[in-house]
Design a protein around this motif. Structure first.
Motif: not given
Length: 455
Positions: A296-297, A299-300, A304, A312, A316, A379-380, A383, A386, A442
């Motif tokens: 997630a980091t 991909r975000a 970004y 995004l 997510a 996961v939050a 994100l 990221g 987020f």
């Protein structure tokens, strides 16, 4: 011009391609700690007790320093999405610089751990053995932090398979070094707990050499180590500002579980043993969520860097759905076969086996709820990292863990007299508050922020 939006199936394939090797790498890292515990347990109970103390102190300091390594991942992902290879190199180098400086700060308390542990009321023998372990093991912290930085760099560039294979290599090397140096096999001296520490140092050195060699050979254009001694104070400050809140967030979470173990110890040996078993089982599953959070980091961070809020959002939802699916499968396992899982950690002739398993069954039922919220909150955090948002998440997480989770654990466990299950219900509440607060952060702040491409 933004790229065309990916469909959800495309996002699933991209997250799994990135995340599964990271999950495997985290499980291999988990196996290293498990191997240390099992082998020193065979060597002797006192050595195992000393290792538990030493690992706790080492790991707490290591997690704080690893915040700078975690900061490298979203920064490299963002810079790579923008095609800025110069800043990719600069961020990674300064992550390594900060790791070196943190090691210099962390070394003295590790070197003088024995008198510190005695002052905290630990027995003479256990404190001496733990101090001996740490005086050797501290030399492995520097390469271990270096490995974390380079793994973050490679993962951000979506080269996660090599991260997996290097971690697997480290797991096998660690088992071999432990086998030789703890027990005196393969012509090595029998060093006991000092041998376990030396094995950790050698494992970290092998890992660092492997990952550094790969980075130099596979990505020569980045020239990570060319003129490495030259300072880059602007990027140094950026990595520091992003990294220290990550380290404090990790410290807050590990501190919550350390404090919960202390509470379980107040309840007696059987609840503490059951707690240890449940935590080990839950930690193994957490490695899956952590791998997804790393994905997630990255991909975000990519979204970004491109200024792509649609990518995004879809990414997510994809990672959150995969984490939730993992949690539901875990719930089925924890509720369907708790006695089998707990029995793996106990000898058939252990006189307390039946009582420990009975307590573990109850804790695993609570751990089923625990997985749902723990996966969502990590996961939050992934994100938000990221999007290079770490300070407010640090405050939200620390409040949830210590302002809600710890008081609730005491209230349910002791004030209401629910014992071990009450302590675990408190942990669930703390992690649930963290999950809600971080996800709200987020959706309300992160997504609008991603619509503006960073400079």
């Amino acid at each position: 011009m933004r790229p065309p939006a990916r469909t959800y199936p495309e996002h699933v394939r991209a997250v799994l391609a990135l995340g599964l090797p990271l999950v495997g790498g985290h499980l291999a890292q988990f196996a290293i700690g498990l191997t240390d515990t099992v082998m020193l347990g065979w060597y002797g109970a006192e050595a195992l007790a000393a290792l538990t103390l030493a690992h706790t102190l080492f790991f707490v300091l290591f997690l704080v320093g690893a915040g700078f390594a975690w900061a490298v991942m979203p920064m490299v992902a963002t810079f790579a999405a923008q095609g800025d290879e110069v800043r990719v190199r600069r961020a990674t180098r300064m992550g390594l610089w900060l790791s070196i400086l943190f090691f210099l700060v962390a070394a003295p308390p590790l070197w003088f751990a024995e008198p510190l542990l005695r002052a905290l009321g630990q027995g003479e023998g256990v404190a001496a053995d733990a101090g001996l372990y740490l005086r050797v093991a501290l030399w492995g912290m520097l390469p271990a932090l270096g490995v974390m930085v380079l793994k973050s760099y490679l993962a951000a560039l979506e080269r996660t398979r090599v991260v997996f294979w290097i971690t697997v290599l480290a797991a096998f090397a660690n088992a071999l070094f432990n086998h030789a140096l703890i027990f005196g096999n393969l012509g090595a001296p029998s060093l006991g707990i000092a041998g376990a520490a030396l094995a950790s140092v050698l494992t970290n050195l092998v890992s660092f050499l492997a990952v550094a060699l790969y980075a130099v050979r596979a990505l020569p254009g980045h020239a990570l180590f060319r003129r490495f001694w030259r300072p880059d104070w602007e990027m140094f400050g950026e990595v520091f500002r992003l990294g220290w809140p990550i380290g404090i967030t990790s410290l807050s979470e590990i501190g919550l579980f350390a404090a919960s173990a202390l509470m379980m110890g107040w309840l007696g040996t059987v609840p503490l043993a059951a707690h240890g078993i449940a935590v080990q089982i839950a930690s193994a599953v957490f490695m899956v969520h952590l791998g997804l959070a790393n994905a997630a980091t990255v991909r975000a961070g990519n979204a970004y860097g491109r200024g792509d809020p649609s990518g995004l959002l879809r990414g997510a939802w994809t990672v959150l759905a995969l984490s939730a699916l993992t949690s539901f499968l875990t719930v089925a396992l924890f509720l369907g076969a708790p006695r089998t899982l707990a029995g793996l950690f106990l000898g058939p002739d252990d006189p307390a086996r039946a009582e420990i398993i009975a307590t573990s069954v109850v804790l695993l039922a609570v751990a089923a709820l625990f997985q749902l919220v723990d996966g969502a909150q990590v996961v939050a955090l992934g994100l938000l990292r990221g999007l290079q948002d770490t300070r407010v998440p640090m405050v939200l997480a620390a409040f949830a863990y210590w302002g809600v989770g710890m008081p609730a654990a005491w209230f349910f466990g002791f004030a209401l007299g629910w014992g071990g299950p009450g302590v675990w219900i408190g942990l669930v509440l703390g992690l649930a508050v963290a999950a809600v607060a971080l996800l709200a952060r987020f959706w309300m702040r992160g997504v609008p922020q991603a619509a503006v491409r960073p400079a």
